[in-house]
Design an enzyme around this catalytic site. Structure first.
Site, short mmCIF file in Angstrom:
data_model
loop_
_atom_site.label_atom_id
_atom_site.label_comp_id
_atom_site.label_asym_id
_atom_site.label_seq_id
_atom_site.Cartn_x
_atom_site.Cartn_y
_atom_site.Cartn_z
N LEU A 112 0.86 -1.19 0.00
CA LEU A 112 0.00 0.00 0.00
C LEU A 112 0.89 1.23 0.00
O LEU A 112 1.84 1.31 0.78
CB LEU A 112 -0.92 0.01 1.23
CG LEU A 112 -1.79 1.26 1.39
CD1 LEU A 112 -2.80 1.38 0.25
CD2 LEU A 112 -2.51 1.24 2.74
N ILE B 203 4.73 -0.98 3.05
CA ILE B 203 4.34 0.40 2.78
C ILE B 203 5.24 0.95 1.67
O ILE B 203 6.46 0.94 1.80
CB ILE B 203 4.43 1.28 4.03
CG1 ILE B 203 3.57 0.69 5.16
CG2 ILE B 203 4.00 2.70 3.70
CD1 ILE B 203 2.10 0.54 4.83
N LYS B 204 4.63 1.41 0.60
CA LYS B 204 5.39 1.90 -0.55
C LYS B 204 5.83 3.35 -0.31
O LYS B 204 5.00 4.23 -0.04
CB LYS B 204 4.56 1.81 -1.83
CG LYS B 204 4.28 0.38 -2.26
CD LYS B 204 3.42 0.32 -3.51
CE LYS B 204 4.23 0.51 -4.76
NZ LYS B 204 3.42 0.22 -5.98
N ILE B 205 7.13 3.55 -0.43
CA ILE B 205 7.73 4.88 -0.29
C ILE B 205 8.58 5.13 -1.53
O ILE B 205 9.38 4.29 -1.91
CB ILE B 205 8.62 4.97 0.96
CG1 ILE B 205 7.79 4.75 2.23
CG2 ILE B 205 9.34 6.33 1.04
CD1 ILE B 205 8.60 4.74 3.52
#
Length: 361
Positions: free
Chosen positions: A107, A138-140
């Site tokens: 996400l 978690i997409k960064i």
């Protein structure tokens, strides 16, 4: 044996680059897990925009949350987390079986934060806590401002999918940020086994140069950049620094092939799958690409660990007038802008649906 199973047997994870509520509820995703060796899933603002815009399956959830006082971005993440956690639960057996190597669901933080380190880190912590699942990445973005957030998130024990990487240099910067976070955990006496993948975008390279290079170079740049990054990945895993971290219990950050759907109708629809077969990597593919590979794919030789002919081919592109380093920078900037545009369109859909459903009984 299906080609998807053969690719998995080679050592590559097949992830689905899509999520919709219908996909979750009608058993399609479970079928992909059971029959097509799918072991993970990625999402992004564009995917959620299309899913919510083109389906009524989200209407009741949007209506209920709007009536409960939730709006805009807050409402979206509540809806998205329902999908993400349901998908994470479907992949949890894979995560358990592989002891956290595979079975991940991704996400993304708001793309509006791509150049804001502190807000990106805060959003990553918040989303991971709200997801409440150990197998949610978690997409960064791997932008200059995103790199410190990647390090800090890793140090905080948050699994990260680094997105918007376009070159071996981008990959190495992301890997360095991740490794610094891991090393800090080791120094602090914390468990260094934090999951992570680094997503290298492939197809956008070929689309960017299609009108600038001869036919002989069409659809070759993305795979060639991938080969160079794969060599950097292999060299990094074999480095003394990484082996010290591994000896302390760290998990490698796996290289992930992203944007692997073929856009050229004159090329093989599974070119980026067959050409990027490689052990201990991930290929996240659009739904139609996954089905196409299951239908008529063949698994050829794995990528060479030394990069093969990548430098020779890159020299051909340089001779054709392509500045690969400059293009990598532009592609990352354009990618960040594209996700912002998708995000804004997504927010418009959320607002429009919320208001239209507000007074519906």
């Amino acid at each position: 044996m299906k080609a998807t199973q053969e690719l998995n047997n080679l050592g590559q994870s097949l992830w689905l680059d899509n999520i919709t509520r219908d996909l979750l509820n009608n058993g399609t995703l479970q079928r992909y897990i059971d029959e097509l060796s799918t072991t993970g899933l990625t999402s992004n603002p564009t995917i959620f925009h299309q899913a919510i815009k083109n389906s009524q399956s989200y209407d009741s959830a949007i209506q209920a949350k709007f009536k409960n006082g939730e709006r805009g971005e807050q409402l979206f993440f509540e809806v998205a987390l329902e999908d993400i956690t349901q998908a994470a639960d479907l992949f949890r057996p894979v995560w358990d079986k592989t002891d956290g190597v595979d079975g991940w669901v991704s996400l993304e933080v708001s793309p509006l934060l791509a150049y804001d380190t502190e807000s990106t880190l805060a959003a990553a912590k918040d989303l991971h806590a709200r997801a409440g699942r150990p197998n949610v990445l978690i997409k960064i973005p791997g932008t200059k401002e995103g790199l410190p957030a990647i390090e800090e998130a890793t140090f905080a024990g948050i699994p990260v999918n680094v997105t918007l990487l376009f070159s071996s240099e981008h990959f190495m910067e992301a890997a360095e940020a991740f490794l610094r976070g891991v090393e800090r955990r080791i120094e602090a006496g914390l468990n260094p086994a934090v999951g992570s993948v680094a997503s290298l975008f492939i197809s956008r390279w070929d689309r960017a140069v299609v009108d600038q290079v001869p036919d002989s170079l069409h659809n070759r740049l993305g795979v060639t950049v991938g080969k160079r990054a794969y060599k950097a990945y292999q060299d990094l895993l074999n480095s003394p620094r990484w082996q010290r971290a591994l000896n302390s219990g760290a998990r490698p950050q796996r290289l992930l092939w992203a944007s692997t759907g073929m856009k050229d109708p004159n090329a093989s629809d599974i070119l980026y799958i067959t050409s990027l077969a490689s052990p201990f990597t991930v290929n996240t593919m659009p739904e139609n690409t996954l089905n196409a590979f299951a239908d008529h794919g063949e698994v050829g030789p794995a990528l060479p660990a030394d990069g093969g002919d990548c430098e020779d081919v890159l020299n051909e592109f340089e001779k054709a007038g392509i500045d690969v380093q400059a293009l990598a920078t532009k592609l990352q900037e354009d990618g960040a802008e594209s996700f912002v545009n998708s995000w804004n369109e997504l927010m418009e859909v959320i607002i429009t649906k919320s208001e239209s459903l507000a007074n519906v009984d």
